[in-house]
Design a protein around this motif. Structure first.
Motif, PDB file in Angstrom:
ATOM      1  N   LEU A 128      49.352  -4.118  57.589  1.00 31.68           N
ATOM      2  CA  LEU A 128      48.084  -4.351  58.737  1.00 31.68           C
ATOM      3  C   LEU A 128      47.370  -5.643  58.053  1.00 31.68           C
ATOM      4  CD1 LEU A 128      47.302  -0.949  60.039  1.00 31.68           C
ATOM      5  CD2 LEU A 128      48.699  -2.633  61.185  1.00 31.68           C
ATOM      6  N   PRO A 129      47.238  -6.777  58.801  1.00 31.83           N
ATOM      7  CA  PRO A 129      46.474  -7.586  58.319  1.00 31.83           C
ATOM      8  C   PRO A 129      44.750  -7.466  58.447  1.00 31.83           C
ATOM      9  CG  PRO A 129      47.490  -8.455  60.076  1.00 31.83           C
ATOM     10  CD  PRO A 129      48.243  -7.208  59.837  1.00 31.83           C
ATOM     11  N   ILE A 130      44.041  -8.053  57.697  1.00 34.63           N
ATOM     12  CA  ILE A 130      42.618  -7.769  57.841  1.00 34.63           C
ATOM     13  C   ILE A 130      42.116  -8.292  59.320  1.00 34.63           C
ATOM     14  CG2 ILE A 130      42.063  -9.932  56.735  1.00 34.63           C
ATOM     15  CD1 ILE A 130      40.020  -6.748  56.640  1.00 34.63           C
ATOM     16  N   HIS A 131      42.807  -9.264  59.769  1.00 35.88           N
ATOM     17  CA  HIS A 131      42.391  -9.783  61.099  1.00 35.88           C
ATOM     18  C   HIS A 131      42.745  -8.677  62.108  1.00 35.88           C
ATOM     19  CE1 HIS A 131      43.473 -13.090  58.523  1.00 35.88           C
ATOM     20  NE2 HIS A 131      42.462 -13.790  58.910  1.00 35.88           N
ATOM     21  N   VAL A 132      43.451  -7.773  62.149  1.00 37.97           N
ATOM     22  CA  VAL A 132      43.743  -6.957  63.114  1.00 37.97           C
ATOM     23  C   VAL A 132      42.573  -5.773  62.968  1.00 37.97           C
ATOM     24  CG1 VAL A 132      45.460  -4.778  63.835  1.00 37.97           C
ATOM     25  CG2 VAL A 132      46.202  -7.210  63.115  1.00 37.97           C
ATOM     26  N   LEU A 133      42.318  -5.490  61.690  1.00 39.92           N
ATOM     27  CA  LEU A 133      41.354  -4.411  61.615  1.00 39.92           C
ATOM     28  C   LEU A 133      39.897  -4.779  61.642  1.00 39.92           C
ATOM     29  CD1 LEU A 133      42.963  -2.874  58.119  1.00 39.92           C
ATOM     30  CD2 LEU A 133      43.244  -2.220  60.647  1.00 39.92           C
ATOM     31  N   ILE A 134      39.505  -6.046  61.731  1.00 43.73           N
ATOM     32  CA  ILE A 134      38.173  -6.513  61.490  1.00 43.73           C
ATOM     33  C   ILE A 134      37.425  -6.163  62.762  1.00 43.73           C
ATOM     34  CG2 ILE A 134      38.787  -8.635  62.259  1.00 43.73           C
ATOM     35  CD1 ILE A 134      36.150  -7.500  59.294  1.00 43.73           C
ATOM     36  N   VAL A 135      37.914  -6.335  63.751  1.00 42.73           N
ATOM     37  CA  VAL A 135      37.190  -6.143  65.119  1.00 42.73           C
ATOM     38  C   VAL A 135      37.025  -4.412  65.541  1.00 42.73           C
ATOM     39  CG1 VAL A 135      37.456  -6.064  67.640  1.00 42.73           C
ATOM     40  CG2 VAL A 135      38.157  -7.838  66.401  1.00 42.73           C
ATOM     41  N   PRO A 136      38.019  -3.601  65.354  1.00 42.11           N
ATOM     42  CA  PRO A 136      37.650  -2.050  65.377  1.00 42.11           C
ATOM     43  C   PRO A 136      36.602  -1.741  64.529  1.00 42.11           C
ATOM     44  CG  PRO A 136      39.897  -2.449  64.535  1.00 42.11           C
ATOM     45  CD  PRO A 136      39.307  -3.917  65.047  1.00 42.11           C
ATOM     46  N   ARG A 137      36.648  -2.181  63.241  1.00 37.78           N
ATOM     47  CA  ARG A 137      35.783  -1.885  61.928  1.00 37.78           C
ATOM     48  C   ARG A 137      34.342  -2.479  62.331  1.00 37.78           C
ATOM     49  NH1 ARG A 137      37.897  -4.251  56.549  1.00 37.78           N
ATOM     50  NH2 ARG A 137      35.887  -3.339  55.758  1.00 37.78           N
ATOM     51  N   TYR A 138      34.250  -3.898  63.087  1.00 36.36           N
ATOM     52  CA  TYR A 138      32.955  -4.381  63.415  1.00 36.36           C
ATOM     53  C   TYR A 138      32.318  -3.265  64.437  1.00 36.36           C
ATOM     54  CZ  TYR A 138      29.485  -7.557  64.463  1.00 36.36           C
ATOM     55  OH  TYR A 138      28.374  -8.033  64.758  1.00 36.36           O
ATOM     56  N   VAL A 139      33.288  -2.787  65.374  1.00 36.89           N
ATOM     57  CA  VAL A 139      32.610  -2.089  66.457  1.00 36.89           C
ATOM     58  C   VAL A 139      32.060  -0.704  66.126  1.00 36.89           C
ATOM     59  CG1 VAL A 139      33.279  -0.880  68.616  1.00 36.89           C
ATOM     60  CG2 VAL A 139      34.095  -3.377  68.223  1.00 36.89           C
ATOM     61  N   LEU A 140      32.876  -0.115  65.114  1.00 33.86           N
ATOM     62  CA  LEU A 140      32.427   1.095  64.278  1.00 33.86           C
ATOM     63  C   LEU A 140      31.317   1.059  63.649  1.00 33.86           C
ATOM     64  CD1 LEU A 140      33.053   4.052  63.678  1.00 33.86           C
ATOM     65  CD2 LEU A 140      34.417   3.240  61.772  1.00 33.86           C
ATOM     66  N   PHE A 141      31.062  -0.193  62.944  1.00 31.27           N
ATOM     67  CA  PHE A 141      29.842  -0.234  62.090  1.00 31.27           C
ATOM     68  C   PHE A 141      28.776  -0.558  62.814  1.00 31.27           C
ATOM     69  CE2 PHE A 141      33.156  -1.138  58.387  1.00 31.27           C
ATOM     70  CZ  PHE A 141      33.271   0.040  57.979  1.00 31.27           C
ATOM     71  N   SER A 142      28.834  -1.316  63.725  1.00 31.39           N
ATOM     72  CA  SER A 142      27.890  -1.746  64.714  1.00 31.39           C
ATOM     73  C   SER A 142      27.156  -0.543  65.492  1.00 31.39           C
ATOM     74  CB  SER A 142      28.304  -2.658  65.673  1.00 31.39           C
ATOM     75  OG  SER A 142      27.355  -3.048  66.619  1.00 31.39           O
ATOM     76  N   GLU A 143      28.056   0.408  65.886  1.00 31.07           N
ATOM     77  CA  GLU A 143      27.815   1.848  66.520  1.00 31.07           C
ATOM     78  C   GLU A 143      26.731   2.664  65.258  1.00 31.07           C
ATOM     79  OE1 GLU A 143      27.612   2.762  69.323  1.00 31.07           O
ATOM     80  OE2 GLU A 143      28.656   0.823  70.371  1.00 31.07           O
ATOM     81  N   LEU A 144      27.221   2.497  64.084  1.00 31.77           N
ATOM     82  CA  LEU A 144      26.591   3.154  63.341  1.00 31.77           C
ATOM     83  C   LEU A 144      25.271   2.430  62.740  1.00 31.77           C
ATOM     84  CD1 LEU A 144      29.575   4.345  60.971  1.00 31.77           C
ATOM     85  CD2 LEU A 144      28.357   5.685  62.402  1.00 31.77           C
TER      86      LEU A 144
END
Length: 286
Positions: A128-144
Protein backbone atom coordinates in the motif's frame (compact mmCIF):
# COMPACT_ATOMS: atom_id res chain seq x y z
CA UNK A 1 72.83 -13.82 -16.98
CA UNK A 2 71.45 -12.42 -20.25
CA UNK A 3 69.22 -15.49 -20.66
CA UNK A 4 67.75 -14.98 -17.21
CA UNK A 5 67.11 -11.31 -17.93
CA UNK A 6 65.27 -12.16 -21.16
CA UNK A 7 62.89 -14.60 -19.47
CA UNK A 8 59.23 -13.52 -19.46
CA UNK A 9 57.84 -12.37 -16.20
CA UNK A 10 55.90 -14.88 -14.17
CA UNK A 11 52.18 -14.97 -13.39
CA UNK A 12 52.78 -13.14 -10.10
CA UNK A 13 53.97 -9.96 -11.75
CA UNK A 14 51.10 -10.08 -14.26
CA UNK A 15 48.49 -10.34 -11.52
CA UNK A 16 50.21 -7.54 -9.61
CA UNK A 17 50.07 -5.29 -12.66
CA UNK A 18 46.36 -6.05 -13.07
CA UNK A 19 45.67 -5.17 -9.46
CA UNK A 20 47.56 -1.90 -9.81
CA UNK A 21 45.61 -1.08 -12.95
CA UNK A 22 42.30 -1.80 -11.22
CA UNK A 23 43.22 0.32 -8.22
CA UNK A 24 44.34 3.19 -10.45
CA UNK A 25 41.04 3.02 -12.35
CA UNK A 26 39.05 2.99 -9.10
CA UNK A 27 41.00 6.00 -7.79
CA UNK A 28 40.26 7.97 -10.95
CA UNK A 29 36.57 7.05 -10.82
CA UNK A 30 36.43 7.92 -7.12
CA UNK A 31 37.88 11.37 -7.76
CA UNK A 32 35.38 11.90 -10.58
CA UNK A 33 32.50 10.92 -8.28
CA UNK A 34 33.73 13.17 -5.47
CA UNK A 35 34.06 16.21 -7.70
CA UNK A 36 30.35 17.26 -7.50
CA UNK A 37 30.48 17.06 -3.69
CA UNK A 38 33.70 19.07 -3.54
CA UNK A 39 32.27 21.58 -6.01
CA UNK A 40 29.16 21.97 -3.84
CA UNK A 41 31.27 22.66 -0.75
CA UNK A 42 33.41 25.12 -2.69
CA UNK A 43 30.36 26.88 -4.16
CA UNK A 44 28.94 27.47 -0.70
CA UNK A 45 31.77 29.94 -0.08
CA UNK A 46 31.42 31.76 -3.42
CA UNK A 47 29.23 34.75 -4.24
CA UNK A 48 26.23 33.83 -6.37
CA UNK A 49 27.61 35.43 -9.53
CA UNK A 50 30.74 33.23 -9.36
CA UNK A 51 29.12 29.86 -8.69
CA UNK A 52 28.63 28.84 -12.33
CA UNK A 53 31.25 31.16 -13.76
CA UNK A 54 34.12 29.66 -11.74
CA UNK A 55 34.14 25.83 -11.95
CA UNK A 56 37.29 25.44 -9.83
CA UNK A 57 37.11 23.62 -6.53
CA UNK A 58 39.17 26.19 -4.67
CA UNK A 59 37.16 29.44 -4.43
CA UNK A 60 38.98 32.56 -5.51
CA UNK A 61 36.76 34.69 -3.30
CA UNK A 62 35.41 33.17 -0.08
CA UNK A 63 32.19 34.42 1.49
CA UNK A 64 31.50 32.94 4.92
CA UNK A 65 28.37 35.04 5.33
CA UNK A 66 26.47 32.51 3.19
CA UNK A 67 26.31 30.13 6.12
CA UNK A 68 25.24 32.66 8.72
CA UNK A 69 22.56 34.15 6.45
CA UNK A 70 21.21 30.73 5.48
CA UNK A 71 21.18 29.51 9.09
CA UNK A 72 19.08 32.48 10.29
CA UNK A 73 17.01 33.18 7.16
CA UNK A 74 13.73 31.77 8.54
CA UNK A 75 11.65 32.67 11.57
CA UNK A 76 13.90 30.54 13.78
CA UNK A 77 17.56 29.56 13.47
CA UNK A 78 17.93 26.29 11.64
CA UNK A 79 18.96 24.30 14.71
CA UNK A 80 15.39 24.88 15.96
CA UNK A 81 14.07 22.79 13.04
CA UNK A 82 16.83 20.21 13.48
CA UNK A 83 15.71 19.79 17.09
CA UNK A 84 12.09 19.26 15.99
CA UNK A 85 13.24 16.54 13.59
CA UNK A 86 15.39 14.94 16.27
CA UNK A 87 12.47 14.75 18.74
CA UNK A 88 10.18 13.09 16.20
CA UNK A 89 12.90 10.72 15.02
CA UNK A 90 13.80 9.71 18.59
CA UNK A 91 10.29 8.80 19.65
CA UNK A 92 9.67 7.07 16.30
CA UNK A 93 12.70 4.86 16.87
CA UNK A 94 11.61 4.00 20.41
CA UNK A 95 8.04 3.25 19.31
CA UNK A 96 9.10 1.08 16.38
CA UNK A 97 11.57 -0.95 18.42
CA UNK A 98 9.06 -1.69 21.18
CA UNK A 99 5.93 -2.32 19.14
CA UNK A 100 7.49 -4.10 16.17
CA UNK A 101 9.58 -6.37 18.37
CA UNK A 102 6.50 -7.36 20.40
CA UNK A 103 4.52 -8.09 17.24
CA UNK A 104 7.46 -10.02 15.79
CA UNK A 105 7.76 -12.13 18.94
CA UNK A 106 4.06 -12.98 18.75
CA UNK A 107 4.32 -14.07 15.11
CA UNK A 108 7.57 -15.98 15.61
CA UNK A 109 7.00 -17.72 18.94
CA UNK A 110 3.30 -17.79 19.87
CA UNK A 111 0.78 -20.20 18.39
CA UNK A 112 -2.71 -18.77 17.99
CA UNK A 113 -5.60 -19.24 15.61
CA UNK A 114 -5.26 -17.32 12.38
CA UNK A 115 -1.57 -16.55 12.82
CA UNK A 116 -0.72 -17.26 9.17
CA UNK A 117 -3.68 -15.19 7.95
CA UNK A 118 -2.77 -12.20 10.11
CA UNK A 119 0.87 -12.49 9.06
CA UNK A 120 -0.14 -12.48 5.39
CA UNK A 121 -2.41 -9.48 5.98
CA UNK A 122 0.45 -7.69 7.68
CA UNK A 123 2.77 -8.37 4.74
CA UNK A 124 0.14 -7.20 2.27
CA UNK A 125 0.25 -3.72 3.81
CA UNK A 126 3.76 -3.36 2.37
CA UNK A 127 2.15 -2.98 -1.07
CA UNK A 128 0.00 0.00 0.00
CA UNK A 129 1.61 3.32 -1.01
CA UNK A 130 1.56 6.25 1.37
CA UNK A 131 -0.67 8.20 -1.02
CA UNK A 132 -3.47 5.65 -0.47
CA UNK A 133 -3.22 5.86 3.30
CA UNK A 134 -2.68 9.58 3.77
CA UNK A 135 -6.34 10.63 3.24
CA UNK A 136 -7.94 8.24 5.79
CA UNK A 137 -5.10 8.97 8.20
CA UNK A 138 -5.66 12.71 7.84
CA UNK A 139 -9.43 12.30 8.42
CA UNK A 140 -8.82 10.15 11.49
CA UNK A 141 -6.24 12.47 13.04
CA UNK A 142 -8.38 15.48 12.23
CA UNK A 143 -11.29 13.95 14.15
CA UNK A 144 -8.93 13.33 17.07
CA UNK A 145 -7.71 16.93 16.96
CA UNK A 146 -4.12 15.89 16.30
CA UNK A 147 -3.52 17.96 13.17
CA UNK A 148 -0.69 20.47 13.58
CA UNK A 149 0.86 18.44 16.38
CA UNK A 150 3.61 15.82 16.48
CA UNK A 151 1.17 13.09 17.54
CA UNK A 152 0.28 11.83 14.00
CA UNK A 153 3.99 11.30 13.34
CA UNK A 154 4.83 9.61 16.66
CA UNK A 155 1.81 7.75 18.07
CA UNK A 156 1.35 5.30 15.11
CA UNK A 157 4.92 4.07 15.66
CA UNK A 158 3.84 2.64 19.04
CA UNK A 159 1.21 0.45 17.33
CA UNK A 160 3.51 -1.58 15.03
CA UNK A 161 2.43 0.11 11.80
CA UNK A 162 5.69 -0.59 9.93
CA UNK A 163 5.28 -4.08 8.49
CA UNK A 164 8.80 -4.11 7.07
CA UNK A 165 10.41 -4.05 10.51
CA UNK A 166 7.98 -6.65 11.87
CA UNK A 167 8.90 -8.98 9.02
CA UNK A 168 12.61 -8.30 9.55
CA UNK A 169 12.42 -9.14 13.26
CA UNK A 170 10.20 -12.18 12.69
CA UNK A 171 12.75 -13.72 10.35
CA UNK A 172 15.55 -12.99 12.82
CA UNK A 173 13.71 -14.39 15.84
CA UNK A 174 12.80 -17.55 13.93
CA UNK A 175 16.52 -18.18 13.54
CA UNK A 176 17.05 -18.24 17.32
CA UNK A 177 16.98 -21.74 18.90
CA UNK A 178 13.73 -22.56 20.69
CA UNK A 179 15.69 -24.48 23.31
CA UNK A 180 16.49 -21.14 24.93
CA UNK A 181 12.76 -20.43 25.34
CA UNK A 182 12.14 -23.90 26.77
CA UNK A 183 14.99 -23.56 29.25
CA UNK A 184 13.70 -20.17 30.38
CA UNK A 185 10.17 -21.56 30.70
CA UNK A 186 11.46 -24.38 32.91
CA UNK A 187 12.97 -21.70 35.15
CA UNK A 188 9.55 -20.10 35.53
CA UNK A 189 9.72 -17.37 32.91
CA UNK A 190 6.56 -16.26 31.16
CA UNK A 191 6.26 -14.95 27.64
CA UNK A 192 7.12 -11.37 28.54
CA UNK A 193 10.24 -12.33 30.50
CA UNK A 194 11.36 -14.60 27.65
CA UNK A 195 10.82 -11.74 25.24
CA UNK A 196 12.61 -9.18 27.40
CA UNK A 197 15.43 -11.30 28.90
CA UNK A 198 16.14 -13.78 26.09
CA UNK A 199 14.86 -12.60 22.72
CA UNK A 200 15.63 -8.89 22.95
CA UNK A 201 19.32 -9.22 23.92
CA UNK A 202 19.88 -11.79 21.17
CA UNK A 203 18.08 -9.63 18.60
CA UNK A 204 20.41 -6.63 18.87
CA UNK A 205 21.50 -6.83 15.19
CA UNK A 206 17.88 -6.71 13.99
CA UNK A 207 17.03 -3.98 16.50
CA UNK A 208 20.02 -1.88 15.42
CA UNK A 209 19.05 -2.24 11.76
CA UNK A 210 15.45 -1.27 12.52
CA UNK A 211 16.56 1.73 14.58
CA UNK A 212 18.91 2.95 11.86
CA UNK A 213 16.37 2.71 9.05
CA UNK A 214 13.58 4.18 11.20
CA UNK A 215 15.73 7.18 12.03
CA UNK A 216 16.74 7.77 8.40
CA UNK A 217 13.24 7.35 7.00
CA UNK A 218 11.65 9.51 9.71
CA UNK A 219 14.27 12.24 9.37
CA UNK A 220 13.74 12.43 5.59
CA UNK A 221 9.95 12.03 5.70
CA UNK A 222 8.98 15.25 3.96
CA UNK A 223 5.50 14.30 2.72
CA UNK A 224 3.87 13.29 6.02
CA UNK A 225 5.44 16.15 7.94
CA UNK A 226 4.27 18.64 5.32
CA UNK A 227 0.70 17.30 5.56
CA UNK A 228 0.34 17.20 9.34
CA UNK A 229 2.51 20.16 10.39
CA UNK A 230 1.34 23.61 9.31
CA UNK A 231 2.59 25.70 12.23
CA UNK A 232 6.07 27.13 11.43
CA UNK A 233 7.00 26.55 15.08
CA UNK A 234 6.60 22.79 14.47
CA UNK A 235 8.45 22.62 11.15
CA UNK A 236 11.06 19.91 10.85
CA UNK A 237 14.27 20.16 8.86
CA UNK A 238 12.79 18.84 5.56
CA UNK A 239 9.80 21.20 5.73
CA UNK A 240 11.99 24.15 6.70
CA UNK A 241 14.35 23.43 3.81
CA UNK A 242 11.40 23.48 1.46
CA UNK A 243 10.74 27.06 2.55
CA UNK A 244 13.90 28.07 0.72
CA UNK A 245 12.33 27.07 -2.63
CA UNK A 246 9.64 28.79 -4.68
CA UNK A 247 6.68 27.10 -6.35
CA UNK A 248 8.86 25.93 -9.27
CA UNK A 249 11.51 24.35 -7.08
CA UNK A 250 14.05 27.13 -7.59
CA UNK A 251 15.94 28.88 -4.82
CA UNK A 252 14.44 32.16 -3.73
CA UNK A 253 16.47 35.28 -3.35
CA UNK A 254 17.63 36.28 -6.82
CA UNK A 255 21.25 37.39 -6.45
CA UNK A 256 21.56 36.34 -2.83
CA UNK A 257 24.28 33.97 -1.82
CA UNK A 258 23.81 30.25 -1.32
CA UNK A 259 24.58 27.96 1.57
CA UNK A 260 24.25 24.16 1.39
CA UNK A 261 22.49 22.59 4.35
CA UNK A 262 23.89 19.10 4.66
CA UNK A 263 21.09 16.59 4.34
CA UNK A 264 19.10 14.74 1.67
CA UNK A 265 16.83 17.40 0.23
CA UNK A 266 13.23 16.07 0.10
CA UNK A 267 12.07 18.11 -2.85
CA UNK A 268 14.85 17.22 -5.26
CA UNK A 269 15.05 13.48 -4.62
CA UNK A 270 18.84 13.55 -4.76
CA UNK A 271 21.71 14.50 -2.54
CA UNK A 272 22.00 18.17 -3.21
CA UNK A 273 22.31 21.40 -1.23
CA UNK A 274 19.28 23.40 -0.31
CA UNK A 275 19.96 26.96 -1.34
CA UNK A 276 19.67 29.07 1.75
CA UNK A 277 19.23 32.68 0.87
CA UNK A 278 18.14 35.82 2.60
CA UNK A 279 15.63 37.43 0.23
CA UNK A 280 13.54 40.42 1.00
CA UNK A 281 10.23 39.66 2.66
CA UNK A 282 11.19 36.42 4.40
CA UNK A 283 10.33 36.08 8.08
CA UNK A 284 13.28 36.64 10.33
CA UNK A 285 13.87 36.46 14.02
CA UNK A 286 12.94 39.52 15.98
Amino acid sequence: MDAQADRPSGPGSTSRARRLGKHALLIVLGIAMLYPLLWMVSSSFKPTELIFRDPSIWPSEANFANYTEGWTALAHPFHFYLWNSAVIAFFSVVGNLLSCSLAAYAFARLKFRGRAVFFAMMLSTLMLPIHVLIVPRYVLFSELGWINTNLPLIVPKFFATDAFFIFLMVQFIRGLPRELDEAARMDGCGHFRIYWRIIMPLSLPALATSALFTFIWTWNDFFSQLIFLTDPNLYTAPVALNSFLDGQGRARGGNSSRCPLWRWHPSSGSSSPASATSPRGWPRRA
